[in-house]
Design a protein around this motif. Sequence first.
Motif, short mmCIF file in Angstrom:
data_model
loop_
_atom_site.label_atom_id
_atom_site.label_comp_id
_atom_site.label_asym_id
_atom_site.label_seq_id
_atom_site.Cartn_x
_atom_site.Cartn_y
_atom_site.Cartn_z
N SER A 246 0.80 -1.22 0.00
CA SER A 246 0.00 0.00 0.00
C SER A 246 0.84 1.28 0.00
CB SER A 246 -0.92 0.01 1.22
OG SER A 246 -1.77 -1.12 1.25
N ARG A 247 2.14 1.15 0.15
CA ARG A 247 2.99 2.34 0.24
C ARG A 247 3.55 2.74 -1.12
NH1 ARG A 247 6.95 2.28 5.41
NH2 ARG A 247 7.48 4.23 4.37
N LYS A 248 2.70 2.82 -2.09
CA LYS A 248 3.10 3.29 -3.41
C LYS A 248 1.93 3.98 -4.09
CE LYS A 248 2.40 -1.26 -5.61
NZ LYS A 248 3.05 -2.30 -6.43
N PHE A 249 2.22 4.80 -5.08
CA PHE A 249 1.19 5.60 -5.72
C PHE A 249 1.54 5.87 -7.18
CE2 PHE A 249 4.33 8.55 -4.02
CZ PHE A 249 4.49 9.49 -5.04
N ILE A 250 0.52 6.23 -7.94
CA ILE A 250 0.68 6.75 -9.29
C ILE A 250 0.01 8.12 -9.32
CG2 ILE A 250 0.84 4.54 -10.50
CD1 ILE A 250 -2.16 4.71 -11.07
N PHE A 251 0.29 8.90 -10.36
CA PHE A 251 -0.36 10.20 -10.47
C PHE A 251 -0.56 10.59 -11.93
CE2 PHE A 251 4.18 11.31 -10.44
CZ PHE A 251 4.27 12.22 -11.49
N PHE A 252 -1.43 11.58 -12.12
CA PHE A 252 -1.68 12.11 -13.46
C PHE A 252 -1.97 13.59 -13.33
CE2 PHE A 252 -4.24 13.11 -17.22
CZ PHE A 252 -3.51 12.51 -18.23
N GLU A 253 -1.21 14.41 -14.05
CA GLU A 253 -1.37 15.86 -14.00
C GLU A 253 -2.25 16.35 -15.16
OE1 GLU A 253 2.45 17.95 -12.46
OE2 GLU A 253 3.15 16.30 -13.72
N TYR A 254 -3.22 17.20 -14.83
CA TYR A 254 -4.13 17.71 -15.86
C TYR A 254 -4.76 19.01 -15.38
CZ TYR A 254 -7.56 17.54 -19.66
OH TYR A 254 -8.29 17.82 -20.78
N ASP A 255 -4.82 20.00 -16.25
CA ASP A 255 -5.42 21.30 -15.92
C ASP A 255 -6.94 21.19 -16.06
OD1 ASP A 255 -6.10 23.91 -15.50
OD2 ASP A 255 -4.82 24.75 -17.07
N LEU A 256 -7.63 21.06 -14.93
CA LEU A 256 -9.08 20.84 -14.95
C LEU A 256 -9.88 22.12 -15.12
CD1 LEU A 256 -9.38 18.25 -12.03
CD2 LEU A 256 -9.65 17.79 -14.48
N ASN A 257 -9.31 23.26 -14.78
CA ASN A 257 -10.05 24.52 -14.84
C ASN A 257 -9.43 25.55 -15.79
OD1 ASN A 257 -7.80 24.98 -13.30
ND2 ASN A 257 -8.86 26.04 -11.64
N ASP A 258 -8.48 25.11 -16.60
CA ASP A 258 -7.85 25.96 -17.63
C ASP A 258 -7.27 27.26 -17.06
OD1 ASP A 258 -8.45 24.17 -19.74
OD2 ASP A 258 -10.48 24.96 -19.90
N ASP A 259 -6.63 27.16 -15.90
CA ASP A 259 -5.99 28.34 -15.32
C ASP A 259 -4.48 28.34 -15.55
OD1 ASP A 259 -5.18 26.31 -13.64
OD2 ASP A 259 -5.66 27.37 -11.78
N GLY A 260 -3.99 27.37 -16.31
CA GLY A 260 -2.57 27.29 -16.60
C GLY A 260 -1.78 26.44 -15.63
N TYR A 261 -2.43 25.93 -14.59
CA TYR A 261 -1.77 25.06 -13.61
C TYR A 261 -2.45 23.69 -13.61
CZ TYR A 261 0.22 29.41 -11.82
OH TYR A 261 0.88 30.60 -11.71
N LYS A 262 -1.64 22.66 -13.54
CA LYS A 262 -2.18 21.30 -13.59
C LYS A 262 -2.55 20.80 -12.20
CE LYS A 262 0.29 19.84 -17.76
NZ LYS A 262 1.26 18.86 -18.34
N GLU A 263 -3.78 20.33 -12.08
CA GLU A 263 -4.16 19.60 -10.87
C GLU A 263 -3.56 18.19 -10.96
OE1 GLU A 263 -6.04 23.08 -10.84
OE2 GLU A 263 -6.49 21.70 -12.45
N ILE A 264 -3.54 17.49 -9.82
CA ILE A 264 -2.87 16.19 -9.77
C ILE A 264 -3.81 15.13 -9.19
CG2 ILE A 264 -0.81 14.95 -9.02
CD1 ILE A 264 0.38 17.74 -8.28
N PHE A 265 -4.11 14.12 -9.99
CA PHE A 265 -4.82 12.94 -9.49
C PHE A 265 -3.78 11.98 -8.91
CE2 PHE A 265 -7.76 14.45 -12.79
CZ PHE A 265 -8.97 14.41 -12.12
N VAL A 266 -4.03 11.50 -7.71
CA VAL A 266 -3.10 10.56 -7.06
C VAL A 266 -3.84 9.26 -6.79
CG1 VAL A 266 -1.58 10.13 -5.10
CG2 VAL A 266 -1.86 12.46 -6.00
N GLY A 267 -3.38 8.18 -7.41
CA GLY A 267 -3.99 6.88 -7.23
C GLY A 267 -3.22 6.03 -6.25
N LEU A 268 -3.94 5.40 -5.32
CA LEU A 268 -3.33 4.55 -4.30
C LEU A 268 -3.76 3.10 -4.51
CD1 LEU A 268 -4.01 7.04 -1.42
CD2 LEU A 268 -1.78 6.54 -2.41
N THR A 269 -3.10 2.21 -3.82
CA THR A 269 -3.35 0.79 -4.03
C THR A 269 -3.14 0.03 -2.72
OG1 THR A 269 -2.78 -1.10 -5.45
CG2 THR A 269 -0.96 0.25 -4.68
N GLY A 270 -3.35 -1.28 -2.77
CA GLY A 270 -3.11 -2.11 -1.60
C GLY A 270 -4.30 -2.18 -0.66
N PRO A 271 -4.28 -3.11 0.28
CA PRO A 271 -5.40 -3.32 1.20
C PRO A 271 -5.68 -2.14 2.14
CG PRO A 271 -3.50 -4.66 1.85
CD PRO A 271 -3.19 -4.10 0.50
N TYR A 272 -4.69 -1.29 2.38
CA TYR A 272 -4.92 -0.15 3.26
C TYR A 272 -5.84 0.88 2.59
CZ TYR A 272 -3.93 3.67 6.55
OH TYR A 272 -4.04 4.68 7.47
#
Length: 215
Positions: free
Chosen positions: A95-121
Amino acid sequence: MEKRFPLFFALLSCCVFACNSPEPASSETQQAVDTASASPDSTDTTPYDPDPTDSIAAGSYGINSSSAQTASLIRASLQEEYRSDLEKNIIDSISRKFIFFEYDLNDDGYKEIFVGLTGPYFCGSGGCTIYLLDHQSKLINTFTVAGYPIVIDNNKTNGFKDLFIHSGNKDRIVKFDGKKYPSNPSMLPALTMAPGDGLTRALDWTHEPYPWFHF
C-alpha cells in the motif's frame, strides 16, 4: 654626457617593458580559467527511469505521470498525512506506493494532480482512495470507493471539468460544486452509457505505462 644616453635609454626600455608585462595569475584565477576551459564531457545523458523495478523502458512513460518533482511533492504530502500509521507500520508495503496524473481541470494554466493509491490499506471491494491535489500538492478532494481510470469530460461545471468515475460497478458523473467534487461517487446517479473513447483517461495504469512511486 653623450656616453650616458645609450645606458639611459636601455634602462627606460626595461622599465616600460616591465610596466606593461601581464601579472602572473594567482592559483585561484588559474584554477577558474582551467575549469571554464574544460569540455562538458561529464553531462549525464542516461534516460530518467521513474520506476526501475518494472520492465518498462525509461522513455516510455507519459509526461503527465512521471515527473520526479511532482512525485517528490506527493510523497512528502502522503508521508505527512499518514505519519502516525507509517511510524507504527500499520500501512503494509504493498500500500505504500502511488501513481499520479497531471491535468489542468479549470484551464488556469496550472495542472491539478490525481493521485492513485493501491493495496489493502487504501482499496476494498468497491474501489480505492484517490486524491485530487492542486499544483502545489494541496488537497482539493478525496474520492473513496473509486475505480480506475478517471475519465475527464470536456464539459465544465462551476469552472472545473466534469469527471466520470467507476464506482459501485457503474460509471458515475461527478461535478464540481464550486468548492470541490462529491467525495463518494457511489452515491451519485449511474450513467446510462459509457464515457466516450476520445476523452482523457487519468490513472489508466492497466492500459498505459505508469511508474509506481513509493512513499
